[in-house]
Enzyme design. Structure first.
Site, PDB file in Angstrom:
ATOM      1  N   GLU A  39     -62.608  65.862  69.012  1.00 47.58           N
ATOM      2  CA  GLU A  39     -62.022  64.679  69.652  1.00 47.58           C
ATOM      3  C   GLU A  39     -62.569  63.428  68.973  1.00 47.58           C
ATOM      4  O   GLU A  39     -63.787  63.266  68.831  1.00 47.58           O
ATOM      5  CB  GLU A  39     -62.349  64.634  71.140  1.00 47.58           C
TER       6      GLU A  39
ATOM      7  N   GLU B 287     -63.975  69.452  79.821  1.00 52.66           N
ATOM      8  CA  GLU B 287     -64.919  68.574  79.137  1.00 52.66           C
ATOM      9  C   GLU B 287     -66.115  68.296  80.033  1.00 52.66           C
ATOM     10  O   GLU B 287     -66.056  68.485  81.254  1.00 52.66           O
ATOM     11  CB  GLU B 287     -64.236  67.262  78.734  1.00 52.66           C
TER      12      GLU B 287
ATOM     13  N   ASN C 224     -57.483  59.812  71.966  1.00 56.73           N
ATOM     14  CA  ASN C 224     -57.101  59.149  73.205  1.00 56.73           C
ATOM     15  C   ASN C 224     -56.093  58.035  72.933  1.00 56.73           C
ATOM     16  O   ASN C 224     -56.203  57.318  71.931  1.00 56.73           O
ATOM     17  CB  ASN C 224     -58.332  58.555  73.902  1.00 56.73           C
TER      18      ASN C 224
ATOM     19  N   GLU D 146     -54.131  62.365  73.808  1.00 60.51           N
ATOM     20  CA  GLU D 146     -54.574  62.499  75.195  1.00 60.51           C
ATOM     21  C   GLU D 146     -54.275  61.213  75.963  1.00 60.51           C
ATOM     22  O   GLU D 146     -54.622  60.120  75.513  1.00 60.51           O
ATOM     23  CB  GLU D 146     -56.075  62.802  75.245  1.00 60.51           C
TER      24      GLU D 146
ATOM     25  N   ASP E  64     -55.075  63.832  80.218  1.00 64.21           N
ATOM     26  CA  ASP E  64     -56.533  63.702  80.186  1.00 64.21           C
ATOM     27  C   ASP E  64     -57.074  63.377  81.578  1.00 64.21           C
ATOM     28  O   ASP E  64     -56.376  62.839  82.433  1.00 64.21           O
ATOM     29  CB  ASP E  64     -56.902  62.590  79.197  1.00 64.21           C
TER      30      ASP E  64
END
Length: 745
Positions: free
Chosen positions: A510, A683, A564, A596, A626
């Protein structure tokens, strides 16, 4: 002796007759002279009265014409500087919305009867007149003078208001016209200049409008005449280019002539009536002056009154505030300004339409008037904002008391006919001790305090304090430094490992932005990301992170990448195109990338979100929901938008140690996603036991400090080359001999 006596008597009679005759002649001459002087004076008075009346009528008519134009400008600003307009024209173009809110509003509207939307090149995309679409894109309604206004707005500088007004002649006649750039209410323009759109309103001077002006401003016989009409009782209407379009002519009232006709017969009949005439003239003149003064005061009051609520408007507030401050400086009292902004007004407008929104404003205005009472001045500043001025020795205490009462008032639903709506408010309070702070600064402080209330959660009042200026200055400076960091490519990208839950093999990373601010050190993303969103830098920041991570991904074959995406990026109508360009430049397969997104934007704009998702899926990228479990976490969003992956928020993972209910909640969440064929990433994994429970629950990917903190590309390279470490082996043993899930209770 008798003759002499007779002569003397005759002589005496003659002398007396001559004296009487002379006196009569003198009296007659004096009478003629006085009459002539009086009549001449009357002529001059009548002429001057007629002239003064014509000049006053001319000034009033000029003001009426300007008010006609400025009313159109105020209406145009309300419609063009509108967040909904910017969203429906730029972010997610919605022709039906544009027609409904611009075109249809021309039907039987007193504010404007023609609405046209132009693109950057002056081509019309929507043209309506009197509620009906215009043929040929409204060509007959776009004269050269209007296009001059369009050019002024299009070339306006950054510090100028992108709006221009003037008078034009169209196929329908002469009217006031305005051109404004469609933008957000805040004035922010986030659209590429080539894609900007402009709103045109025209308000024609029809016969009924002329009659209303005639009645409102006491101008009898007012008519719209040809531009060639020349008279002392006419005002010419000129276009932007200085061309005469028409003339507004009125019939002079000639108050002097009327007065003279009333008293002239009396003056001719008897000089003594001159005094009566003078008195009558004085009475009539005084009455005319009083009437004119009353009309001027009424026009001034109308200009300072909000038409919808009946309260003072922004200009009226400034006048009231200046008066209160002037009195406070004389008597040493305080002045307090209370700023109020409705929370949820936009949602009411969007849900029920402007008519209900207007009813809400009227209801709120009536309620506030009752709460404020007669010891303060209430005004509607514009839109859904109100201002209240308190003055006197106890101004601050009364302001706080009223603020609390207002919060209580908005704590209850408001009935609007057959509907009941719920709105809140945020208030800001600013104090001018003894009138030492002027009106402009006091307004700025109250506005800043009001926005502090909004940022603190809304539904409260906040008093201004100087630290607010320091905080804003700090944020502004940080925004400038962040812009420079993006320009200089100083934003770093780190990568956190994502592993397969069965083998602990590295399968993805990520990408996370990091900023080391010169002179300040590292800045947390929780700090600079909101600043980027508020300052409009989030688009550039997000694309820069995506660009860097795609370039790095080219060196990691076999790995996938997740990035993101901020709701601010999602609102950009060109976002999908920018993403496609980056994939084309870097040559990365879009199927290796997951974008995300949190559920915030999907809740606020589901239709627009679905459109953007479809564009992104056509590129080939995958979409992940997310932070599932941290907000609304609606099951409907999983089903409605068809996400390719779901990421469980770390708050759910961290709660696993709280007992069996947390474990069961996790299992139910993962089972829900798996039932919809949505793979799950967890996560925030920090312990072996968490990893075991997550794997048993059905998560196929894990991410957290257990497997690695966000690190540099070199660390990821080392992790890819390094065999399974001891932690992974220990976890593998735990998987081979799993403890019963109940052990986590």
């Amino acid at each position: 002796m008798r003759l002499r006596g007779t002569y003397n008597r005759l002589k005496s009679h003659v002398n007396r007759r001559m004296a009487v005759t002379g006196m009569l002649l003198v009296f007659a001459m004096l009478a003629v002279m006085v009459t002539s002087i009086v009549l001449t004076a009357l002529d001059r008075v009548a002429s001057n009265a007629n002239h003064l009346d014509e000049e006053r009528s001319r000034e009033t008519l000029v003001g009426a014409i300007q008010t006609f134009k400025f009313q159109l400008g105020a209406t145009l600003n309300d419609y063009a500087a509108w967040d909904d307009a910017a969203e429906n024209v730029y972010t997610a173009p919605d022709a039906d919305w544009v027609i409904s809110n611009f075109g249809d509003m021309t039907f039987e509207s007193d504010l404007f009867d023609v609405a046209i939307v132009l693109d950057q090149n002056g081509r019309s995309g929507m043209a309506y007149s009197d509620g009906k679409p215009l043929e040929r894109g409204g060509k007959g309604y776009l004269p050269d003078d209007l296009m001059m206004l369009f050019d002024q707005v299009r070339s306006a500088g950054s510090g100028e208001v992108p709006q221009a007004l003037g008078f034009v002649r169209t196929v329908k006649g002469v009217g006031a016209a305005g051109v404004a750039l469609i933008r957000k209410k805040s004035g922010e323009i986030e659209v590429d200049p080539a894609k900007r759109s402009y709103l045109v309103f025209i308000r024609h001077i029809s016969r009924d409008k002329v009659e209303r002006i005639s009645s409102a401003y006491v101008l009898p016989g007012l008519v719209l005449a040809a531009p060639s009409y020349r008279s002392t009782h006419a005002v010419t209407i000129e276009s932007t280019s200085g061309i005469s379009l028409a003339s507004l002519a009125w019939t002079p009232r000639a108050p002097g002539d009327i007065s003279r006709e009333q008293v002239e017969p009396l003056v001719k009949a008897a000089l003594v009536m001159v005094a009566v005439y003078c008195l009558l003239l004085f009475i009539i003149g005084n009455s005319v002056v009083r009437r004119l003064r009353t009309d001027e005061a009424a026009a001034l009051k109308l200009a300072r009154t909000d038409r919808l609520s009946g309260l003072a408007n922004r200009d009226g507030l400034h006048v009231l505030l200046d008066q209160a401050l002037a009195e406070a400086r004389l008597d040493g009292s305080d002045v307090v300004l209370l700023y109020l902004d409705l929370d949820g007004f936009k949602e009411v407008n969007d849900s029920y339409g402007h008519a209900v929104g207007d009813s809400l404003i009227r209801a709120v205005s009536a309620g506030l008037a009752v709460l404020v009472g007669g010891n303060a001045a209430l005004s509607r500043i514009g839109g859904d904002e109100f201002g209240i001025v308190f003055f006197g020795a106890d101004a601050e205490e009364r302001a706080i008391s009223v603020a609390e009462a207002i919060l209580g008032f908005f704590g209850e639903p408001l009935p609007l006919g057959e509907r009941v709506v719920s709105v809140g408010c945020s208030l800001g309070l600013a104090l001018s001790p003894e009138g030492t702070i002027d009106g402009g600064e006091l307004t700025r402080q109250a506005d800043m305090a009001m926005y502090a209330s909004k940022e603190s959660g809304r539904g409260r009042w906040t008093a201004y304090h100087p630290q607010m200026d320091e905080e804003r200055e700090t944020r502004n400076q940080m925004a400038l430094d962040l812009r420079a960091a993006i320009d200089n490519e100083d934003i770093q990208v780190v990568y956190q490992p994502v592993v397969d839950s069965s083998t602990f093999e590295l399968v993805s990373v990520e990408a996370l932005a990091r900023w080391n601010r010169p002179g300040h050190g590292p800045v947390s993303p929780d700090v600079f990301i909101p600043i980027a969103e508020a300052s409009g830098l989030i688009d550039r920041l997000g694309l820069d992170v995506l660009r860097q991570s795609l370039m790095q991904l080219a060196e990691w074959p076999g790995l996938k990448l997740s990035v993101n995406v901020s709701p601010g990026q999602f609102r950009d109508p060109a976002f999908a195109g920018h993403v496609a360009d980056l994939f084309y430049v870097t040559g990365i397969d879009p199927h290796r990338v997951v974008l995300e997104m949190t559920e915030t934007y999907f809740i606020q704009n589901p239709e627009r979100a679905r459109t953007v998702l479809e564009r992104l899926r056509k590129i080939g990228v995958q979409i992940a929901l997310d932070d599932f479990g941290s907000g609304f976490s609606s099951v409907g969003y999983l089903r409605q938008f068809g996400f390719d992956r779901m990421k469980i928020d770390k708050s759910l993972v961290q709660s696993l140690g709280d007992g069996h209910r947390a474990v069961e909640m996790l299992q139910a969440t993962v089972a829900l996603a798996r039932s919809l064929d949505v793979p799950v990433t967890a996560e925030g994994v920090e312990t072996d036991q968490q990893a075991v429970n997550l794997r048993l629950a059905g998560c196929d990917q894990l991410q957290g400090y257990l497997f690695g903190r966000p690190c540099s590309p070199a660390d990821i390279d080392a992790l890819r080359l390094r065999p399974m470490d001891l932690r992974a082996k220990a976890a593998a043993i735990a998987f081979a001999h799993p403890r019963d899930v109940s052990s986590a209770r």
